[in-house]
Every structure is written in C-alpha cells, then in structure tokens.
Design a protein around this motif. Sequence first.
Motif, PDB file in Angstrom:
ATOM      1  N   LEU C  97       0.831  -1.204   0.000  1.00  0.00           N
ATOM      2  CA  LEU C  97       0.000   0.000   0.000  1.00  0.00           C
ATOM      3  C   LEU C  97       0.866   1.254   0.000  1.00  0.00           C
ATOM      4  O   LEU C  97       0.678   2.164  -0.807  1.00  0.00           O
ATOM      5  CB  LEU C  97      -0.895  -0.009   1.250  1.00  0.00           C
ATOM      6  CG  LEU C  97      -2.342  -0.449   1.034  1.00  0.00           C
ATOM      7  CD1 LEU C  97      -3.089  -0.485   2.356  1.00  0.00           C
ATOM      8  CD2 LEU C  97      -3.018   0.509   0.065  1.00  0.00           C
ATOM      9  N   LEU C  98       1.852   1.246   0.900  1.00  0.00           N
ATOM     10  CA  LEU C  98       2.718   2.426   1.022  1.00  0.00           C
ATOM     11  C   LEU C  98       3.450   2.705  -0.276  1.00  0.00           C
ATOM     12  O   LEU C  98       3.518   3.846  -0.743  1.00  0.00           O
ATOM     13  CB  LEU C  98       3.725   2.208   2.152  1.00  0.00           C
ATOM     14  CG  LEU C  98       3.250   2.581   3.550  1.00  0.00           C
ATOM     15  CD1 LEU C  98       4.312   2.240   4.570  1.00  0.00           C
ATOM     16  CD2 LEU C  98       2.924   4.065   3.601  1.00  0.00           C
ATOM     17  N   SER C  99       3.986   1.641  -0.896  1.00  0.00           N
ATOM     18  CA  SER C  99       4.748   1.889  -2.126  1.00  0.00           C
ATOM     19  C   SER C  99       3.827   2.339  -3.246  1.00  0.00           C
ATOM     20  O   SER C  99       4.221   3.166  -4.081  1.00  0.00           O
ATOM     21  CB  SER C  99       5.554   0.668  -2.536  1.00  0.00           C
ATOM     22  OG  SER C  99       5.081  -0.477  -1.933  1.00  0.00           O
ATOM     23  N   LEU C 100       2.597   1.827  -3.268  1.00  0.00           N
ATOM     24  CA  LEU C 100       1.660   2.286  -4.295  1.00  0.00           C
ATOM     25  C   LEU C 100       1.352   3.760  -4.124  1.00  0.00           C
ATOM     26  O   LEU C 100       1.322   4.519  -5.101  1.00  0.00           O
ATOM     27  CB  LEU C 100       0.376   1.463  -4.219  1.00  0.00           C
ATOM     28  CG  LEU C 100       0.426   0.122  -4.953  1.00  0.00           C
ATOM     29  CD1 LEU C 100      -0.879  -0.627  -4.779  1.00  0.00           C
ATOM     30  CD2 LEU C 100       0.722   0.351  -6.428  1.00  0.00           C
ATOM     31  N   VAL C 101       1.157   4.176  -2.872  1.00  0.00           N
ATOM     32  CA  VAL C 101       0.889   5.596  -2.620  1.00  0.00           C
ATOM     33  C   VAL C 101       2.069   6.438  -3.092  1.00  0.00           C
ATOM     34  O   VAL C 101       1.917   7.446  -3.788  1.00  0.00           O
ATOM     35  CB  VAL C 101       0.599   5.828  -1.120  1.00  0.00           C
ATOM     36  CG1 VAL C 101       0.581   7.313  -0.803  1.00  0.00           C
ATOM     37  CG2 VAL C 101      -0.728   5.203  -0.739  1.00  0.00           C
ATOM     38  N   GLY C 102       3.289   5.987  -2.746  1.00  0.00           N
ATOM     39  CA  GLY C 102       4.478   6.723  -3.163  1.00  0.00           C
ATOM     40  C   GLY C 102       4.590   6.802  -4.661  1.00  0.00           C
ATOM     41  O   GLY C 102       4.847   7.868  -5.238  1.00  0.00           O
ATOM     42  N   VAL C 107       4.275   9.666  -9.899  1.00  0.00           N
ATOM     43  CA  VAL C 107       3.760   9.674 -11.269  1.00  0.00           C
ATOM     44  C   VAL C 107       2.939  10.931 -11.515  1.00  0.00           C
ATOM     45  O   VAL C 107       3.056  11.584 -12.557  1.00  0.00           O
ATOM     46  CB  VAL C 107       2.926   8.395 -11.518  1.00  0.00           C
ATOM     47  CG1 VAL C 107       2.126   8.515 -12.804  1.00  0.00           C
ATOM     48  CG2 VAL C 107       3.834   7.195 -11.566  1.00  0.00           C
ATOM     49  N   TYR C 108       2.161  11.320 -10.497  1.00  0.00           N
ATOM     50  CA  TYR C 108       1.340  12.522 -10.622  1.00  0.00           C
ATOM     51  C   TYR C 108       2.223  13.739 -10.871  1.00  0.00           C
ATOM     52  O   TYR C 108       1.993  14.535 -11.784  1.00  0.00           O
ATOM     53  CB  TYR C 108       0.514  12.692  -9.345  1.00  0.00           C
ATOM     54  CG  TYR C 108      -0.244  13.992  -9.280  1.00  0.00           C
ATOM     55  CD1 TYR C 108      -1.371  14.199 -10.115  1.00  0.00           C
ATOM     56  CD2 TYR C 108       0.144  15.004  -8.412  1.00  0.00           C
ATOM     57  CE1 TYR C 108      -2.052  15.387 -10.064  1.00  0.00           C
ATOM     58  CE2 TYR C 108      -0.540  16.195  -8.363  1.00  0.00           C
ATOM     59  CZ  TYR C 108      -1.643  16.386  -9.193  1.00  0.00           C
ATOM     60  OH  TYR C 108      -2.316  17.567  -9.138  1.00  0.00           O
ATOM     61  N   ILE C 109       3.280  13.856 -10.068  1.00  0.00           N
ATOM     62  CA  ILE C 109       4.148  15.029 -10.197  1.00  0.00           C
ATOM     63  C   ILE C 109       4.832  15.040 -11.561  1.00  0.00           C
ATOM     64  O   ILE C 109       4.899  16.071 -12.240  1.00  0.00           O
ATOM     65  CB  ILE C 109       5.184  15.052  -9.059  1.00  0.00           C
ATOM     66  CG1 ILE C 109       4.481  15.366  -7.749  1.00  0.00           C
ATOM     67  CG2 ILE C 109       6.256  16.095  -9.324  1.00  0.00           C
ATOM     68  CD1 ILE C 109       5.353  15.243  -6.551  1.00  0.00           C
TER      69      ILE C 109
END
Lengths: 229, 359, 177
Positions: C97-102, C107-109
């Motif tokens: 979960l944490l790595s997906l959030v990161g 990717v967004y930035i």
Amino acid sequence: MYKDKNYFEGLFCGVKSICIGLKTTMREFFTKKITEQYPENRKELKMFDRFRGSLVMPHNEKNEHKCVACGICQMQCPNDTINVVSEMVEVDGKKKKQLVRYEYNLGSCMFCMLCVTACPHKAITFDQSFENAVFDRSKLIKVLNKPGSKVEEKPVVKKTAPAPAAKPAETPAEAPKPEAVAPKTAEEQPRIEAVAAKTEVEQPKPEAVAAPKEETTKVEQPETEKAAE
Amino acid sequence: MFDFSVISQWLHTLLLSFLPEWATILVESVIVALVIITLYAVFAIVLIYMERKICGFFQCRLGPNRVGKWGLLQVFADVFKMLQKEIIKMRQTDRFLHDLAPFFVVTASMVTFACLPWNKGGHMIDFNIGIFFILAVSSVSVVGILLAGWGSNSKYPIIGAMRSGAQIISYELSIGLTMLTVICLTGTMQISEIVQQQSELGWNIFRGHLPMVIAFIIYLIAGNAECNRGPFDLPEAESELTAGYHTEYSGMHFGYFYLAEYLNLFISAGIATTVFLGGWAPLHISGLDGFNGVMDAVPGIVWFLGKTFFVVFLLMWERWTLPRLRIDNILTLEWKYLMPISMLNLVLMALLVAYGLYF
Amino acid sequence: MDSFNIMFIVLAVIIASCSVLTVVSRSIMRSATYLFFTLLGTAGLYFLMGYTFLGAVQVMVYAGGIIVLYVFAILLTRGTQDKLSENTKNKIVMSALLSLVGLGIFVYIILKQNFMELLSQPGNLALTAPDESVMTMSQIGQNMLSSAEGGYILPFEAVSVLLLACIVGSLLIARKR
C-alpha cells in the motif's frame, strides 16, 4: 603528547623530538651499509670475534693440545653434546688419565659456552666458522683432538710464581714476566691468538695451582673412566 | 613549454575523421582508461621498489639486490608471484562484499590518480571543482576498507577496518582545511588553473610563505595518515592485527589493497606537488633569465615526477623514522593539534589574502 | 542516440536495479552497499548534466559520510539479528500500500510537469549534454554568501546554527559525568 606538559610545550617538544628522529635516520641513510654480501665476499668475510661457530680444540705446532680429559665440560653440557673418551696410562709410575677422543656433536650444541668457561685449562674454545651445513647428520659429530695429538707438556713448576691477576694475557710481548712462566710463552702463543678477544675469559692461572687440581679432578671423574673402558 | 593538448587534439580530430562522435568518445575513454591502468601498475612497481630500497637504506641495509641488477627485477618477481596465487574462498563470509571491497579501494585511488596534472594540457580529469572532486572520490575508499573488514567475518579485519575508518574520517578534516587554505590563495579549484597560475606567479609554497609552509607540513602528516602509512599504520599493524583489514585476502585481491596503498602514497605526494610545489611548473627565480630558460627546457612531466618523488621520499623518511602511534594518540594528534592549527592557518591565510601580503 | 543518451541509460539502469536490490536484499550490509551504488549512480547523473559541484557533493556527503556512518552503525550494533525477519501477510499488504501511494505521488508530479510536451517541441531537447561550466564553483560560493536578492546567506547561517546545536548536543551527551 605528554600529559605533564601544557599544550604548547608539548607541541614544540613533540616537533623537536620528531626533528631529532628525522636527523638520526637521515644520518643513517648516508652511512656505509653494513650488509655482508655473503657468497661473493666469502674469501674475506670474517665473523666478529665473539661469534660462536663451533667448538674447537686448539693445537699448537707440535700437535699438542691442552685437554687433560677431566670431563668437566662433559658434565657442564646441558645437551650431552660432548663425550670425552679417556684412558688411564702409567707415566713414570704414576697413573694418569689421557685423552683418546673428544667427541663433539654440533647438531645438539646450543652454543651456551658453558663448556668453554668451565674448562680449567682453556683447552677448548669456539671458533668463528659459520658454514656448518653438511649433508648427513652423522657428519655433525666431530672429533676435536687431531690424530696423534697428545697433551701439552707443562714445564714442572714447583714454586708458585705469583702471577698478578691483572696481567694482560693477550699481549704476546710478555717481557716483564716472572721467570717461571717465561719459557712457556712460545707454546702459549697459538692459544692466545685463538682466544684473543675473548675478554670474558679468565686470566690464565699459574701452572702451579693447576697441577694439583689435575690430581683432584682425576679422583672426581669415575664416570669418564668408565666411559673410557 | 610543450603543451600536451596538441597531441590529444590531434588524436581527437583523427578519430573524428572516420568515426561518429559517440564512438570517438568511447575509443578515447578506453584509451585513457588503459593509460591510467598501465601508469598505475608501473608506478606501483616503481614505488614498491623505491620503498624497499629506501627502507633498507634508512635501516643501514642494502635492500633487495639479488634479483636482477640492484634487485631491479625483485618487484616484478613479487608481482608475478602474487598474480598466480590462489584467491581463497572462505566459508561463512559474505563472498559478494568480500570480493567487492578491493575494487572500491582500487577504483577510488585510480580515479584520484586520473586527476593529477602530468604536464601542461596533460590531465585526464579536469573539472572546475578539481580539488573538491579529489577529496570526494578519495573518501570512497573508506567504504571499501569497512566492507573488507566486515566481509571477512573475522576479528582482526574488523578491528583494523574500524580503526581505519575512524582515522581516515578524522584526517580528512585536516586535508580539507589545508586545501581550503590553498584555494583561499589561488581563488580557483580547477587543477589545471592552479598549476597554470603557479607557473606564471611562482609556486604556492613561495607565494603564500608562512601559512603555506604550515599547510604543507600538515598536509604531509595528514596525507600519510590517509594512506594508512607511516606512523599511522595501525589499521594494518602487523604486530597486533596481522595485516588489519586485508588479513583474509590472498592473491590479487590482496594485491589490489597493496597497489592502492602505494598509489595512494603517490597520489598524496602528487596532490601536494600540484597545490604546493607547482605541479609541472618549472622553478623560476625572478631576475635570472638564463636560469629560467634552462628550467623551461626541462619538460613538465619531468618536473612533476621529480617533485612528486621528492615528496614521496619525504613521506617515506617520515614513515621509517617514527614509531607507530596508538589509536587515541592518533585521534588526539588530529583533533587537538592538527585541526586547530590548520583552522588558525586558514584564518591567517585569509588575512594575508585580504591585505595582499602575498607574493 | 548519442553518447550522452547511452550514459544516461547505463546510469538509469544502475540506479533502478540497485534501488530494487537495496530493498529486497536480506543482509543489511548488502543493502547499504547497494544503496551506495544507487547514490553513486545519482552522482553520475549530476556529472552527466554538468553539475559537477552537485555530483562531488553527492559523492562526498553520501558516499564519504552517510554510507560510512551507516556501515559504522551496523558494525557497532552487529548482532545475530542482522538479517530481516520473515514477511508476514500484514507486513506485505502494508508495504505494498505504502509503495503504491508513493508511486502514485511521483507519477502525478512527473505527469504534471509536461516533460513530454517540452520534449516534443522542436529545438527544446532536454536530453542534451549541457556545458560543464553551467554553474561554476565561484558562482555557487557568491550566491551562497550573498545577501542580495536570490542570495542564500540566511539559510546558510541557519544551517550552521543547526550544526552548532548538533555539536553542542552531542558533547552534552558524550560528556563524562
């Protein structure tokens, strides 16, 4: 950094001592090197005088040695390196011990020099030979007395010449010597050369003292006699 | 003075004439790498021979003199012996890290080696941050030493590695501060520019007189400590730690540590030459034009090597004179003596530069 | 495809693979070593872009400082538990979960920066080797200590006060009582 000195004193003291050290090594850098190039300088290579190469028994030019086969050296040896083979012979109606073979095993010698210091007659000494390697262990057992050699005849001295203890034994020119010892000088010459720089060796004792001692040692050595038989 | 960049330019245009640009750069990189590695090996051999001879002379001996004339082939024989020795694989060690560690050490020292200015235009790496780059890259070797200690899974190496780490990190401070003193005077970090300046204005050690001499001496001490040599060789103190961090290494892996040790000595001396003694700049005395002309006729690489080997000799002299220090003495020397002195020295230098009191 | 791009790809592969190895390696010492390679690769990228000062700082601070500090800490605290514990299901889910959030944030930035549009414009090649003297040492020094507009004197001094506080704090801890 010395604890008992304050900061700057310690700093300058350290710098000074480092400079002294650097000066010393730099002097050493330019001094003549003491390395011996052994196989090349084999001819002229001379070991220092106190080097203990192997045990020898100096003989004079008449093929005479000084060993009276008392066996003290054999008793002194911690490693059983020395084996004195002697026999009893009758000389002028007196029984006297005589050396037959002086066996010395170089392989078990540890060069402690106890035998040389113990010898009352200065009959044995260490030489400066160092090429002692042989191909067979049995060759290390050496017979020190030369074939046909006999013990050196001493001039019979009845009255004790009071040889001063401080008499320099090394000087061959022993002109102001008491007359009792004087005739012996020529014979003593080769031996003196061999022992030349061995300063720790005691001064030669007057022969008059040594003569009765020979009698006593004869009594003291039953072991050697057994070995001779 | 002969400019080496003529040759490199000629080579570059020659390669460009029949190769595309990327291939040219690749070929040039390979050539430079080969040159670095060859020089590295050659200088290691020269230094090992020199060290053994000088050590012998300081100890009133002759040093190696049997293999070849004056023992000249002795080091070659040792190198060939080392090359054919088996690299022992040990159980219960971290094989990967154990085998990797020597390459860290040797790579760090090779990259630093490439930064030295050999001649006018004859430098391989020349950034505008030159000296800083050297300091940065040389700190990589600490990681290699620590990994060697850890990867060996043995007690002596780990003690040696810890000592070495503490020592090198401490002495980097002094080296950094002395370098700052130099930069304060020169106003640039680019190595080629520092040397160029010295060839025009005179060597830094004469230009900056007192603070430069102090900085030079401090650099010599700290440089010896950085190479784990001299009185500071307790990471590999053979009487207590057998060989310190490279106890468990054999064959050429040990050889890399050995090479790196000697080349670090050369690099220390080379950097001292570059920043204090003018690199390839010849000795000039103002007013003596004839003398200066003769000095100019000597090629720059001879000047550089001559000065470097002189400094190497100084370092060896220091090494074979002083006894090994204890670890607390080493750290005391650095933190209580060398670092405050070099800080004061930096302030002094800054004052001199601010008031223009240099030549 | 010029030499610059080739070098970039090589460095990128080194950074990416070593980052993955840092995370998946079971021995903490190996993790530190892979992290070291990652940091060196980053320094290589800086050198490639011509920011030699930044690259040297990266090598100096991260390789010479941080990694050595890590290794020292590992060596000093080395015990039997220098291997990672086994993964539990809970742990796997949490870390995923944490790595997906990161990943999402990054990717967004990246997408927001419109790199692709910039690249597609002619004459605006972002992937070319800039001049080495894009930022010289003296410029950095001037900016660092200038109090004019765009000068960094205040943060510089603030950082030095922070370091001073660190030194005082460590002295306080290490002081003999």
